[in-house]
Design a protein around this motif. Structure first.
Motif, PDB file in Angstrom:
ATOM      1  N   GLY A  19       0.814  -1.208   0.000  1.00 41.16           N
ATOM      2  CA  GLY A  19       0.000   0.000   0.000  1.00 41.16           C
ATOM      3  C   GLY A  19       0.848   1.259   0.000  1.00 41.16           C
ATOM      4  N   ARG A  23       1.685   4.102  -3.453  1.00 32.42           N
ATOM      5  CA  ARG A  23       1.389   5.532  -3.431  1.00 32.42           C
ATOM      6  C   ARG A  23       2.591   6.406  -3.796  1.00 32.42           C
ATOM      7  N   ARG A  57      -0.720   2.923  -7.446  1.00 26.49           N
ATOM      8  CA  ARG A  57      -2.090   2.987  -6.957  1.00 26.49           C
ATOM      9  C   ARG A  57      -3.014   3.586  -8.012  1.00 26.49           C
ATOM     10  N   ASP A  58      -2.559   4.662  -8.674  1.00 29.35           N
ATOM     11  CA  ASP A  58      -3.375   5.276  -9.723  1.00 29.35           C
ATOM     12  C   ASP A  58      -3.666   4.285 -10.845  1.00 29.35           C
ATOM     13  N   VAL A  61      -6.469   1.785  -9.622  1.00 32.26           N
ATOM     14  CA  VAL A  61      -7.839   2.299  -9.506  1.00 32.26           C
ATOM     15  C   VAL A  61      -8.237   3.139 -10.719  1.00 32.26           C
ATOM     16  N   HIS A 136     -10.603  -2.287 -11.343  1.00 32.03           N
ATOM     17  CA  HIS A 136     -10.842  -2.558  -9.926  1.00 32.03           C
ATOM     18  C   HIS A 136     -12.018  -1.794  -9.314  1.00 32.03           C
ATOM     19  N   SER A 201      -6.832  -1.238   0.438  1.00 33.83           N
ATOM     20  CA  SER A 201      -8.035  -0.626   0.972  1.00 33.83           C
ATOM     21  C   SER A 201      -9.263  -1.042   0.180  1.00 33.83           C
ATOM     22  N   ARG A 203     -12.676   1.113  -0.693  1.00 37.62           N
ATOM     23  CA  ARG A 203     -13.259   2.442  -0.583  1.00 37.62           C
ATOM     24  C   ARG A 203     -14.658   2.416  -1.192  1.00 37.62           C
ATOM     25  N   TRP A 235     -14.191   0.910  -4.922  1.00 38.56           N
ATOM     26  CA  TRP A 235     -13.089   0.220  -5.579  1.00 38.56           C
ATOM     27  C   TRP A 235     -12.198  -0.496  -4.584  1.00 38.56           C
ATOM     28  N   GLU A 237      -8.026  -1.438  -4.060  1.00 40.67           N
ATOM     29  CA  GLU A 237      -6.731  -0.975  -4.532  1.00 40.67           C
ATOM     30  C   GLU A 237      -5.827  -2.155  -4.866  1.00 40.67           C
ATOM     31  N   HIS A 238      -6.411  -3.236  -5.278  1.00 37.32           N
ATOM     32  CA  HIS A 238      -5.750  -4.416  -5.844  1.00 37.32           C
ATOM     33  C   HIS A 238      -6.866  -5.392  -6.166  1.00 37.32           C
TER      34      HIS A 238
END
Length: 272
Positions: A19, A23, A57-58, A61, A136, A201, A203, A235, A237-238
């Motif tokens: 994580g 980022r 991360r971008d 998602v 995702h 995460s 979200r 979403w 994050e994986h």
């Protein structure tokens, strides 16, 4: 080997580490991490809104370009909320569903409330697995009124088929959210996003997108959110899993086959 590598290491530590790495926007980290992700996951970015990402991360998602997914318009059809691989599915038998053949779990272990589990004890379920390279984000499978979300803390076992055949009641062990909703005709429906190893995460757009669901801590949050069919709900994050649980009266599409790929918006079940 896959099972050992992804489950016999400190799962929470590995998840937090990924994580943090995901980022980082510095090119020395961003460029090789995205390259490794694209190489090992076989990701297809042809329908992505962009192929330029500020961080790993971008990339995870990423939104899709407008019109990349079309949701079936028939209001009686419940669509797939996400791109996924269809897993175990079928009738809930006396309160039991299956992660794979021969490995049952009880709804009253998966869900936070025995009364809620009893409501779906003779319903239908579908398991949808999102792989690391897939899109995702997940969307409303029908016009929904979301009534509550319960966050349940837990482990982060891998949810791939190898682990599902070896870890009993895996979905009941992992971190997850239970989204309680109703269709326009009042029929109840549950969406259960299940986290897994390296899932930094979950979200939920309709609840509070900027905050990690786990940051709120375990517990039930009542809400009154109307989401239209196809509207984004949240979403991962994986890659991970979403379990859809329907009551008696709903019918799964007879064309569903375990192992098939399905896209967000394609027919999953009928409500009548």
């Amino acid at each position: 080997m896959n099972f050992l590598l992804t489950n016999r290491l400190p799962r929470r530590l590995a998840t937090r580490l990924v994580g943090r790495i995901a980022r980082i926007e510095h090119p020395a980290v961003r460029v090789p991490s995205i390259a490794a992700w694209r190489f090992f996951s076989g990701v297809d970015l042809s329908d992505s809104a962009t192929t330029s990402f500020g961080s790993l991360r971008d990339a995870f998602v990423r939104p899709l370009r407008p019109g990349a997914r079309s949701f079936v318009s028939d209001p009686t059809v419940i669509a797939s909320p996400c791109d996924a691989i269809v897993g175990a599915h079928g009738p809930v038998e006396d309160g039991r569903a299956y992660q794979v053949k021969g490995f049952p779990y009880r709804l009253d272990e998966l869900l936070p409330d025995p009364a809620l589990a009893a409501r779906f004890a003779d319903g239908q379920f579908v398991t949808l697995r999102l792989t690391a390279g897939m899109y995702h984000r997940f969307h409303a499978p029908a016009d929904l009124a979301v009534e509550a979300v319960t966050y349940l803390s837990g482990d982060c076992w891998n949810v791939n088929p190898i682990a599902l055949k070896r870890v009993e009641r895996l979905f009941c062990r992992n971190e997850r959210a239970v989204i309680e909703a109703r269709l326009a005709d009042g029929m109840p429906l549950l969406l259960v996003p299940v986290a897994a190893i390296l899932v930094a995460s979950i979200r939920l757009t309709f609840l509070d997108t900027p905050a990690l669901l786990r940051d709120r801590g375990p517990g039930r949050v009542a809400c009154d959110a109307a989401v239209s069919k196809g509207e984004e709900m949240g979403w991962f994050e994986h890659g991970s899993t979403i379990i859809i649980i329907l009551p008696r009266g709903a019918t799964l599409m007879p064309t569903l086959v375990e192992g098939q790929a399905i896209r967000a918006g394609e027919a999953l079940a009928t409500a009548a």
